[in-house]
Scaffold this motif. Structure first.
Motif, PDB file in Angstrom:
ATOM      1  N   MET A 175       0.828  -1.209   0.000  1.00 55.47           N
ATOM      2  CA  MET A 175       0.000   0.000   0.000  1.00 55.47           C
ATOM      3  C   MET A 175       0.863   1.260   0.000  1.00 55.47           C
ATOM      4  SD  MET A 175      -2.786  -1.338   2.812  1.00 55.47           S
ATOM      5  CE  MET A 175      -3.485   0.285   3.124  1.00 55.47           C
ATOM      6  N   GLU A 176       1.927   1.238   0.792  1.00 53.62           N
ATOM      7  CA  GLU A 176       2.839   2.392   0.857  1.00 53.62           C
ATOM      8  C   GLU A 176       3.510   2.627  -0.495  1.00 53.62           C
ATOM      9  OE1 GLU A 176       6.779   3.900   3.343  1.00 53.62           O
ATOM     10  OE2 GLU A 176       5.703   2.108   3.983  1.00 53.62           O
ATOM     11  N   ALA A 177       3.916   1.542  -1.156  1.00 50.97           N
ATOM     12  CA  ALA A 177       4.537   1.677  -2.483  1.00 50.97           C
ATOM     13  C   ALA A 177       3.557   2.275  -3.479  1.00 50.97           C
ATOM     14  CB  ALA A 177       5.030   0.314  -2.965  1.00 50.97           C
ATOM     15  N   ALA A 178       2.311   1.824  -3.437  1.00 57.73           N
ATOM     16  CA  ALA A 178       1.287   2.362  -4.349  1.00 57.73           C
ATOM     17  C   ALA A 178       0.987   3.823  -4.038  1.00 57.73           C
ATOM     18  CB  ALA A 178       0.015   1.525  -4.261  1.00 57.73           C
ATOM     19  N   GLY A 179       1.110   4.186  -2.762  1.00 59.18           N
ATOM     20  CA  GLY A 179       0.838   5.560  -2.361  1.00 59.18           C
ATOM     21  C   GLY A 179       1.838   6.565  -2.894  1.00 59.18           C
ATOM     22  N   LYS A 180       3.014   6.095  -3.281  1.00 59.93           N
ATOM     23  CA  LYS A 180       4.039   6.981  -3.831  1.00 59.93           C
ATOM     24  C   LYS A 180       3.864   7.237  -5.330  1.00 59.93           C
ATOM     25  CE  LYS A 180       7.648   5.405  -0.621  1.00 59.93           C
ATOM     26  NZ  LYS A 180       8.955   4.716  -0.528  1.00 59.93           N
ATOM     27  N   VAL A 181       2.981   6.478  -5.961  1.00 59.36           N
ATOM     28  CA  VAL A 181       2.846   6.527  -7.419  1.00 59.36           C
ATOM     29  C   VAL A 181       2.040   7.744  -7.846  1.00 59.36           C
ATOM     30  CG1 VAL A 181       1.884   5.331  -9.434  1.00 59.36           C
ATOM     31  CG2 VAL A 181       3.052   4.022  -7.639  1.00 59.36           C
ATOM     32  N   THR A 182       2.561   8.482  -8.843  1.00 57.25           N
ATOM     33  CA  THR A 182       1.838   9.636  -9.391  1.00 57.25           C
ATOM     34  C   THR A 182       1.809   9.552 -10.915  1.00 57.25           C
ATOM     35  OG1 THR A 182       3.903  10.924  -9.305  1.00 57.25           O
ATOM     36  CG2 THR A 182       2.337  11.221  -7.497  1.00 57.25           C
ATOM     37  N   LEU A 183       0.670   9.924 -11.487  1.00 54.17           N
ATOM     38  CA  LEU A 183       0.505   9.898 -12.943  1.00 54.17           C
ATOM     39  C   LEU A 183       1.303  11.035 -13.572  1.00 54.17           C
ATOM     40  CD1 LEU A 183      -0.851   8.716 -15.487  1.00 54.17           C
ATOM     41  CD2 LEU A 183      -2.808  10.232 -15.009  1.00 54.17           C
ATOM     42  N   ASP A 184       2.124  10.706 -14.552  1.00 55.65           N
ATOM     43  CA  ASP A 184       2.981  11.691 -15.216  1.00 55.65           C
ATOM     44  C   ASP A 184       2.540  11.967 -16.647  1.00 55.65           C
ATOM     45  OD1 ASP A 184       6.041  12.915 -15.019  1.00 55.65           O
ATOM     46  OD2 ASP A 184       5.536  12.262 -17.050  1.00 55.65           O
ATOM     47  N   THR A 185       2.267  10.903 -17.414  1.00 55.50           N
ATOM     48  CA  THR A 185       2.010  11.064 -18.851  1.00 55.50           C
ATOM     49  C   THR A 185       0.912  10.118 -19.321  1.00 55.50           C
ATOM     50  OG1 THR A 185       4.340  11.628 -19.193  1.00 55.50           O
ATOM     51  CG2 THR A 185       3.083  11.019 -21.141  1.00 55.50           C
ATOM     52  N   VAL A 186       0.047  10.612 -20.192  1.00 55.18           N
ATOM     53  CA  VAL A 186      -0.960   9.783 -20.858  1.00 55.18           C
ATOM     54  C   VAL A 186      -0.744   9.910 -22.362  1.00 55.18           C
ATOM     55  CG1 VAL A 186      -3.414   9.366 -21.265  1.00 55.18           C
ATOM     56  CG2 VAL A 186      -2.633  10.126 -19.003  1.00 55.18           C
ATOM     57  N   TYR A 187      -0.418   8.792 -22.989  1.00 55.09           N
ATOM     58  CA  TYR A 187      -0.201   8.773 -24.444  1.00 55.09           C
ATOM     59  C   TYR A 187      -1.295   7.939 -25.090  1.00 55.09           C
ATOM     60  CZ  TYR A 187       1.704   7.757 -29.040  1.00 55.09           C
ATOM     61  OH  TYR A 187       1.857   7.620 -30.400  1.00 55.09           O
ATOM     62  N   PHE A 188      -1.907   8.478 -26.154  1.00 52.90           N
ATOM     63  CA  PHE A 188      -2.997   7.793 -26.841  1.00 52.90           C
ATOM     64  C   PHE A 188      -2.727   7.788 -28.339  1.00 52.90           C
ATOM     65  CE2 PHE A 188      -7.655   7.773 -28.178  1.00 52.90           C
ATOM     66  CZ  PHE A 188      -7.839   6.435 -27.864  1.00 52.90           C
ATOM     67  N   LEU A 189      -2.629   6.601 -28.903  1.00 55.87           N
ATOM     68  CA  LEU A 189      -2.491   6.429 -30.349  1.00 55.87           C
ATOM     69  C   LEU A 189      -3.819   5.911 -30.875  1.00 55.87           C
ATOM     70  CD1 LEU A 189      -0.847   6.233 -33.000  1.00 55.87           C
ATOM     71  CD2 LEU A 189      -0.199   3.907 -32.287  1.00 55.87           C
ATOM     72  N   THR A 190      -4.416   6.652 -31.803  1.00 54.19           N
ATOM     73  CA  THR A 190      -5.737   6.267 -32.278  1.00 54.19           C
ATOM     74  C   THR A 190      -5.870   6.527 -33.780  1.00 54.19           C
ATOM     75  OG1 THR A 190      -8.107   6.465 -31.759  1.00 54.19           O
ATOM     76  CG2 THR A 190      -6.828   8.519 -31.798  1.00 54.19           C
ATOM     77  N   GLY A 191      -7.082   6.332 -34.300  1.00 54.31           N
ATOM     78  CA  GLY A 191      -7.303   6.457 -35.739  1.00 54.31           C
ATOM     79  C   GLY A 191      -7.318   7.901 -36.216  1.00 54.31           C
ATOM     80  N   ARG A 192      -7.551   8.037 -37.498  1.00 45.45           N
ATOM     81  CA  ARG A 192      -7.549   9.370 -38.112  1.00 45.45           C
ATOM     82  C   ARG A 192      -8.737  10.201 -37.653  1.00 45.45           C
ATOM     83  NH1 ARG A 192      -2.538  10.550 -40.160  1.00 45.45           N
ATOM     84  NH2 ARG A 192      -1.758   8.861 -41.458  1.00 45.45           N
ATOM     85  N   GLU A 193      -8.789  11.439 -38.153  1.00 46.54           N
ATOM     86  CA  GLU A 193      -9.780  12.409 -37.688  1.00 46.54           C
ATOM     87  C   GLU A 193     -11.228  11.926 -37.823  1.00 46.54           C
ATOM     88  OE1 GLU A 193      -9.502  15.152 -36.034  1.00 46.54           O
ATOM     89  OE2 GLU A 193      -7.333  15.061 -35.991  1.00 46.54           O
ATOM     90  N   GLU A 194     -11.517  11.094 -38.829  1.00 39.66           N
ATOM     91  CA  GLU A 194     -12.904  10.662 -39.012  1.00 39.66           C
ATOM     92  C   GLU A 194     -13.408   9.846 -37.823  1.00 39.66           C
ATOM     93  OE1 GLU A 194     -10.342   7.816 -41.563  1.00 39.66           O
ATOM     94  OE2 GLU A 194     -10.474   9.945 -41.128  1.00 39.66           O
ATOM     95  N   ASN A 195     -12.449   9.338 -37.003  1.00 36.39           N
ATOM     96  CA  ASN A 195     -12.833   8.580 -35.804  1.00 36.39           C
ATOM     97  C   ASN A 195     -12.658   9.404 -34.537  1.00 36.39           C
ATOM     98  OD1 ASN A 195     -13.310   6.253 -37.373  1.00 36.39           O
ATOM     99  ND2 ASN A 195     -11.146   5.718 -37.294  1.00 36.39           N
ATOM    100  N   ALA A 196     -12.346  10.691 -34.696  1.00 37.05           N
ATOM    101  CA  ALA A 196     -11.998  11.504 -33.533  1.00 37.05           C
ATOM    102  C   ALA A 196     -13.122  11.564 -32.507  1.00 37.05           C
ATOM    103  CB  ALA A 196     -11.620  12.921 -33.973  1.00 37.05           C
ATOM    104  N   HIS A 197     -14.370  11.585 -32.999  1.00 40.84           N
ATOM    105  CA  HIS A 197     -15.498  11.713 -32.083  1.00 40.84           C
ATOM    106  C   HIS A 197     -15.613  10.501 -31.172  1.00 40.84           C
ATOM    107  CE1 HIS A 197     -17.125   9.256 -35.365  1.00 40.84           C
ATOM    108  NE2 HIS A 197     -18.015   8.793 -34.479  1.00 40.84           N
ATOM    109  N   GLU A 198     -15.061   9.367 -31.578  1.00 46.34           N
ATOM    110  CA  GLU A 198     -15.182   8.158 -30.781  1.00 46.34           C
ATOM    111  C   GLU A 198     -14.392   8.242 -29.484  1.00 46.34           C
ATOM    112  OE1 GLU A 198     -14.140   4.770 -33.063  1.00 46.34           O
ATOM    113  OE2 GLU A 198     -15.594   5.143 -34.641  1.00 46.34           O
ATOM    114  N   SER A 199     -13.307   9.051 -29.475  1.00 48.64           N
ATOM    115  CA  SER A 199     -12.453   9.116 -28.294  1.00 48.64           C
ATOM    116  C   SER A 199     -12.845  10.238 -27.347  1.00 48.64           C
ATOM    117  CB  SER A 199     -10.979   9.282 -28.697  1.00 48.64           C
ATOM    118  OG  SER A 199     -10.801  10.450 -29.429  1.00 48.64           O
ATOM    119  N   ASN A 200     -13.881  10.968 -27.713  1.00 49.56           N
ATOM    120  CA  ASN A 200     -14.322  12.071 -26.851  1.00 49.56           C
ATOM    121  C   ASN A 200     -15.350  11.577 -25.834  1.00 49.56           C
ATOM    122  OD1 ASN A 200     -12.667  13.896 -28.192  1.00 49.56           O
ATOM    123  ND2 ASN A 200     -14.254  14.421 -29.690  1.00 49.56           N
TER     124      ASN A 200
END
Length: 200
Positions: A175-200
């Motif tokens: 639990m202590e180890a998990a308590g030290k964890v912080t989110l730094d970066t979110v990377y998302f690879l997805t389809g072209r613009e015609e599918n953009a609405h799907e990720s919103n």
């Protein structure tokens, strides 16, 4: 050649988000976390156990919940990179499920932080790690890789010593180890613009 200590950030100060679009049908979500200061070998082992319980086995929180129970991704796994002081959660998702998957990945981290996992989960994860350590000495390549990693991380533990220390770790240390964890970066690879609405 002058030796220079590598420095890593222990804690994320803000979350960086990046989206790339390519001709892909399946999207990829990668979340990078800082794992905090790990000053002792025991803290490093606790982080290793925490990451395995969270997302490093076929019976981990991420696999059984994000993938199996909620069907939010094709695969979802966490791995620890001690050299950079990071944990990466790698998942394959439908674009429409990106936010739900991201939220549940973070929720499962909270589950581990709060100790809301069973003794059986903890015992099975310890067994998986110690069993893997028991096979390190089966090959010369395994031993070479192990001791090279030990040298690079400033440790001299044998696989047997490492297994004994992991076996003695407690729920509170995970639990202590998990308590030290912080989110730094979110990377998302997805389809072209015609599918953009799907990720919103």
């Amino acid at each position: 050649i002058a030796h220079r200590e590598a420095s890593t950030k222990a804690k994320a100060e803000r979350v960086t988000e990046k989206t790339d679009r390519m001709d892909v049908s399946q999207s990829k979500l990668v979340m990078g976390f800082r794992i905090g200061e790990l000053e002792s070998q025991e803290e490093k082992n606790a982080a290793k156990l925490m990451v395995a319980l969270y997302g490093g086995t076929p019976f981990s929180r991420l696999f059984l919940n994000v993938r199996e129970k909620y069907s939010l991704c094709y695969y979802c796994a966490a791995r620890l990179d001690k050299a950079t002081g990071t944990m990466l959660v790698d998942s394959g998702v439908e674009a429409a499920n990106k936010q739900k998957a991201q939220d549940e990945i973070l929720n499962q981290l909270d589950v581990v932080r709060n100790g809301e996992f069973t003794d059986e989960e903890l015992d099975n994860t310890i067994l998986a790690l110690t069993s893997a350590l028991g096979s390190v000495t089966d090959t010369l390549g395994g031993m070479e890789g192990w001791y090279l990693d030990q040298i690079l991380s400033g440790s001299s533990q044998s696989p047997e010593e490492n297994a004994r220390q992991i076996s003695s770790l407690t729920r509170e240390q995970v639990m202590e180890a998990a308590g030290k964890v912080t989110l730094d970066t979110v990377y998302f690879l997805t389809g072209r613009e015609e599918n953009a609405h799907e990720s919103n």
